[in-house]
Motif scaffolding. Structure first.
Motif, PDB file in Angstrom:
ATOM      1  N   VAL A  20       0.961  -1.182   0.049  1.00 14.36           N
ATOM      2  CA  VAL A  20       0.164   0.028   0.025  1.00 14.36           C
ATOM      3  C   VAL A  20       0.767   1.180   0.038  1.00 14.36           C
ATOM      4  O   VAL A  20       0.545   2.104  -0.664  1.00 14.36           O
ATOM      5  CB  VAL A  20      -1.001   0.082   1.063  1.00 14.36           C
ATOM      6  N   GLU A  21       1.940   1.246   0.684  1.00 10.98           N
ATOM      7  CA  GLU A  21       2.797   2.537   0.884  1.00 10.98           C
ATOM      8  C   GLU A  21       3.436   2.537  -0.639  1.00 10.98           C
ATOM      9  O   GLU A  21       3.512   3.830  -1.085  1.00 10.98           O
ATOM     10  CB  GLU A  21       3.951   2.048   1.577  1.00 10.98           C
ATOM     11  N   LYS A  22       3.715   1.555  -1.383  1.00 13.08           N
ATOM     12  CA  LYS A  22       4.343   1.735  -2.832  1.00 13.08           C
ATOM     13  C   LYS A  22       3.195   2.239  -3.690  1.00 13.08           C
ATOM     14  O   LYS A  22       3.492   3.080  -4.596  1.00 13.08           O
ATOM     15  CB  LYS A  22       4.884   0.212  -3.292  1.00 13.08           C
ATOM     16  N   LEU A  23       1.953   1.756  -3.371  1.00 10.89           N
ATOM     17  CA  LEU A  23       0.874   2.108  -4.476  1.00 10.89           C
ATOM     18  C   LEU A  23       0.765   3.721  -4.027  1.00 10.89           C
ATOM     19  O   LEU A  23       0.371   4.519  -5.179  1.00 10.89           O
ATOM     20  CB  LEU A  23      -0.596   1.306  -4.084  1.00 10.89           C
ATOM     21  N   VAL A  24       0.816   4.090  -2.938  1.00 13.51           N
ATOM     22  CA  VAL A  24       0.764   5.457  -2.689  1.00 13.51           C
ATOM     23  C   VAL A  24       1.867   6.323  -3.172  1.00 13.51           C
ATOM     24  O   VAL A  24       1.622   7.430  -3.931  1.00 13.51           O
ATOM     25  CB  VAL A  24       0.710   5.828  -1.112  1.00 13.51           C
ATOM     26  N   LYS A  31      -8.502   8.446  -7.001  1.00 11.02           N
ATOM     27  CA  LYS A  31      -9.692   8.895  -5.964  1.00 11.02           C
ATOM     28  C   LYS A  31      -9.635   8.001  -4.749  1.00 11.02           C
ATOM     29  O   LYS A  31      -9.794   8.709  -3.665  1.00 11.02           O
ATOM     30  CB  LYS A  31     -10.740   8.546  -6.834  1.00 11.02           C
ATOM     31  N   GLU A  32      -9.300   6.627  -4.789  1.00 10.09           N
ATOM     32  CA  GLU A  32      -9.397   5.927  -3.485  1.00 10.09           C
ATOM     33  C   GLU A  32      -8.356   4.685  -3.811  1.00 10.09           C
ATOM     34  O   GLU A  32      -8.319   4.163  -5.029  1.00 10.09           O
ATOM     35  CB  GLU A  32     -10.808   5.515  -3.183  1.00 10.09           C
ATOM     36  N   ILE A  33      -7.723   4.171  -2.895  1.00  8.52           N
ATOM     37  CA  ILE A  33      -7.249   2.935  -2.642  1.00  8.52           C
ATOM     38  C   ILE A  33      -8.005   2.071  -1.862  1.00  8.52           C
ATOM     39  O   ILE A  33      -8.449   2.334  -0.473  1.00  8.52           O
ATOM     40  CB  ILE A  33      -5.744   2.779  -2.136  1.00  8.52           C
ATOM     41  N   LEU A  34      -8.611   1.063  -2.371  1.00  5.23           N
ATOM     42  CA  LEU A  34      -9.669   0.179  -1.459  1.00  5.23           C
ATOM     43  C   LEU A  34      -8.888  -0.896  -1.001  1.00  5.23           C
ATOM     44  O   LEU A  34      -8.352  -1.860  -2.096  1.00  5.23           O
ATOM     45  CB  LEU A  34     -10.852  -0.308  -2.435  1.00  5.23           C
ATOM     46  N   ILE A  35      -8.803  -1.350   0.196  1.00  4.67           N
ATOM     47  CA  ILE A  35      -8.183  -2.489   0.726  1.00  4.67           C
ATOM     48  C   ILE A  35      -9.189  -3.490   1.304  1.00  4.67           C
ATOM     49  O   ILE A  35      -9.983  -3.090   2.085  1.00  4.67           O
ATOM     50  CB  ILE A  35      -7.247  -2.293   2.074  1.00  4.67           C
ATOM     51  N   ILE A  36      -9.263  -4.660   0.528  1.00  2.00           N
ATOM     52  CA  ILE A  36     -10.488  -5.459   0.451  1.00  2.00           C
ATOM     53  C   ILE A  36     -10.118  -6.800   1.041  1.00  2.00           C
ATOM     54  O   ILE A  36      -9.971  -7.631   0.164  1.00  2.00           O
ATOM     55  CB  ILE A  36     -11.277  -5.226  -0.770  1.00  2.00           C
ATOM     56  N   PHE A  62      -3.176  -1.906   8.750  1.00  2.00           N
ATOM     57  CA  PHE A  62      -3.224  -0.631   7.797  1.00  2.00           C
ATOM     58  C   PHE A  62      -3.702   0.513   8.495  1.00  2.00           C
ATOM     59  O   PHE A  62      -3.621   1.543   7.619  1.00  2.00           O
ATOM     60  CB  PHE A  62      -4.144  -1.089   6.605  1.00  2.00           C
ATOM     61  N   GLY A  63      -4.004   0.665   9.793  1.00  3.58           N
ATOM     62  CA  GLY A  63      -4.656   1.922  10.390  1.00  3.58           C
ATOM     63  C   GLY A  63      -3.822   3.078  10.053  1.00  3.58           C
ATOM     64  O   GLY A  63      -4.545   4.210   9.788  1.00  3.58           O
ATOM     65  N   SER A  64      -2.459   3.185  10.123  1.00  4.54           N
ATOM     66  CA  SER A  64      -2.025   4.147  10.065  1.00  4.54           C
ATOM     67  C   SER A  64      -1.845   4.934   8.442  1.00  4.54           C
ATOM     68  O   SER A  64      -1.498   6.036   8.432  1.00  4.54           O
ATOM     69  CB  SER A  64      -0.340   4.004  10.382  1.00  4.54           C
ATOM     70  N   LEU A  65      -2.514   4.100   7.650  1.00  2.00           N
ATOM     71  CA  LEU A  65      -2.320   4.561   6.365  1.00  2.00           C
ATOM     72  C   LEU A  65      -3.667   5.122   5.948  1.00  2.00           C
ATOM     73  O   LEU A  65      -4.098   5.736   4.878  1.00  2.00           O
ATOM     74  CB  LEU A  65      -2.127   3.446   5.398  1.00  2.00           C
ATOM     75  N   ILE A  66      -4.906   4.638   6.611  1.00  4.41           N
ATOM     76  CA  ILE A  66      -6.160   5.267   6.458  1.00  4.41           C
ATOM     77  C   ILE A  66      -6.420   6.567   6.404  1.00  4.41           C
ATOM     78  O   ILE A  66      -5.926   7.232   7.325  1.00  4.41           O
ATOM     79  CB  ILE A  66      -7.183   4.346   7.224  1.00  4.41           C
ATOM     80  N   ASN A  67      -6.888   7.246   5.332  1.00  4.62           N
ATOM     81  CA  ASN A  67      -7.243   8.523   5.323  1.00  4.62           C
ATOM     82  C   ASN A  67      -8.493   8.644   4.115  1.00  4.62           C
ATOM     83  O   ASN A  67      -9.378   7.630   4.026  1.00  4.62           O
ATOM     84  CB  ASN A  67      -6.196   9.446   4.895  1.00  4.62           C
ATOM     85  N   ASP A  68      -8.792   9.778   3.856  1.00  2.00           N
ATOM     86  CA  ASP A  68      -9.914  10.191   2.910  1.00  2.00           C
ATOM     87  C   ASP A  68      -9.917   9.325   1.652  1.00  2.00           C
ATOM     88  O   ASP A  68     -10.885   8.964   0.946  1.00  2.00           O
ATOM     89  CB  ASP A  68     -10.270  11.669   2.732  1.00  2.00           C
TER      90      ASP A  68
END
Length: 199
Positions: A20-24, A31-36, A62-68
């Motif tokens: 997820v860090e690399k995707l960011v 618009k969004e990255i959805l972790i499912i 993943f909590g520290s990555l979660i945002n809008d």
């Protein structure tokens, strides 16, 4: 664009977090990255961890990555059936009718991609595939099932971590899990006595 990153996360570990860090880093304006997290993969055996445990571990990991723009989504894990990517993407197209969809898949799933449930329909809904390196270091070229999929794929040159969920859950080694899991997620399992169960 909507980036879809799904998986069993049984349990989630630092390798998942780093993806997820690399995707960011590589896609700074989705618009969004959805972790499912899924309920049950049609390609894997029944999960070892309970569904509510996986959800809580995912929140902690993943909590520290979660945002809008980065969300943890429960649409698959709350389902009572196997999680098919086509069904998920179809639902998401209804929620985001004007967005393009980028689907993350591991290189280990690439060759079998064309055998996925309703692949032809899924392929029509996907703008691009983001291929996650598992064992093949950059700049080595991956093997694709056909030219069409190769043409619409982006290979993510992510770090390759020597960690697996299967090793964590099968061996239940405290030191290995402590090294590779989020500290809060590790403590969550430790407090439940999970490492001593069913060894």
């Amino acid at each position: 664009m909507i980036i879809i990153y799904g998986g069993s996360f049984d349990p989630p570990h630092r390798g998942h977090f780093s993806i997820v860090e690399k995707l960011v880093q590589d896609f700074p304006e989705p618009k969004e990255i959805l972790i499912i997290p899924n309920h049950r993969s049609p390609f894997k055996e029944k999960k070892i961890l309970e569904i509510d445990e996986i959800w809580r571990l995912s929140e902690l990991t993943f909590g520290s990555l979660i945002n809008d723009s980065i969300r943890l989504v429960d649409m698959e894990i709350k389902s009572e059936s196997s999680s098919y990517t086509y069904d998920t993407v179809l639902k998401l197209t209804g929620q985001y009718p004007n967005e393009s969809f980028y689907l993350c898949i591991g290189e280990d799933s690439l060759i079998g991609l064309v055998q996925w449930y309703e692949f032809e329909k899924l392929n029509e809904l996907i703008h691009s595939y983001i291929i996650l390196r598992r064992t093949t270091e950059a700049p080595h070229i991956l093997s694709f099932p056909n030219q069409e999929i190769e043409n619409k794929s982006i290979v993510l040159n992510n770090p390759i971590w020597d960690v697996s969920s299967s090793k964590i859950r099968n061996e239940r080694n405290l030191e290995y899990a402590k090294k590779w899991m989020n500290p809060d997620a590790f403590v969550f399992l430790q407090n439940q006595g999970w490492f001593e169960k069913n060894k």
